[in-house]
Design an enzyme around this catalytic site. Structure first.
Site, short mmCIF file in Angstrom:
data_model
loop_
_atom_site.label_atom_id
_atom_site.label_comp_id
_atom_site.label_asym_id
_atom_site.label_seq_id
_atom_site.Cartn_x
_atom_site.Cartn_y
_atom_site.Cartn_z
N ASP A 194 0.88 -1.17 0.00
CA ASP A 194 0.00 0.00 0.00
C ASP A 194 0.91 1.21 0.00
OD1 ASP A 194 -2.32 1.57 0.19
OD2 ASP A 194 -2.23 1.59 2.37
N ASP B 268 0.66 5.36 -0.05
CA ASP B 268 -0.21 6.52 0.06
C ASP B 268 0.60 7.80 -0.02
OD1 ASP B 268 -2.60 5.11 0.46
OD2 ASP B 268 -2.34 5.05 2.63
#
Length: 161
Positions: free
Chosen positions: A94, A96
């Site tokens: 992930d 971000d």
């Protein structure tokens, strides 16, 4: 522009996914990785039962627009096997966008600074390792970490880049 990206993984070889993400980000024209925070293990966030995460933050410089940067990040996540099937579910990687110097943006696809940035110690604590500004959004990182109330969920590891 200077930007900070959060990296997290909780499937398979978590450290390898973090390392591969940094290599792939650095290979994108217009992105240069400048600094890497320490690596932390954190409890999973959200209602889905899953393994703990390895998390870190990197500082990059980029001449890409925020939207193009997001597109490049999504390509890297897909390359590393990220599947977006369960919200807050397990993932290989992930990535971000947390903060971009001088940028405030709200679109359907992207909010900068990240809307949960000041609530998550698993991002704030590694960010503190490498953040070069005195304050973030009007407060010190130490203040944000205290106010988050979840710093005890973040544990420094012996893992290294």
């Amino acid at each position: 522009m200077k930007a900070y990206l959060a990296l997290g993984s909780n499937l398979d070889n978590r450290l390898d996914y973090l390392k591969q993400a940094v290599i792939l980000l650095n290979a994108v024209p217009g992105i240069q990785v400048q600094k890497k925070a320490k690596i932390y293990e954190t409890d999973p966030y959200g209602p889905v039962p899953q393994d703990n995460y390895l998390n870190s933050v990197i500082e990059i410089t980029t001449d890409l627009s925020p939207d193009v940067l997001l597109e490049k990040i999504h390509v890297i996540e897909a390359t590393l096997g990220r599947e977006r099937t369960i919200r807050w579910g397990p993932r290989t990687i992930d990535i971000d966008i947390l903060w971009i110097s001088g940028v405030t943006l709200t679109t359907d696809r992207l909010i900068i600074p990240h809307k949960e940035l000041t609530k998550r110690s698993f991002v704030l604590i590694p960010l503190q390792d490498i953040f070069s500004e005195e304050q973030l959004l009007g407060k010190t990182l130490e203040t944000w970490i205290t106010e988050s109330g979840n710093a005890d969920e973040v544990r420094k590891t012996d893992e290294s880049w």
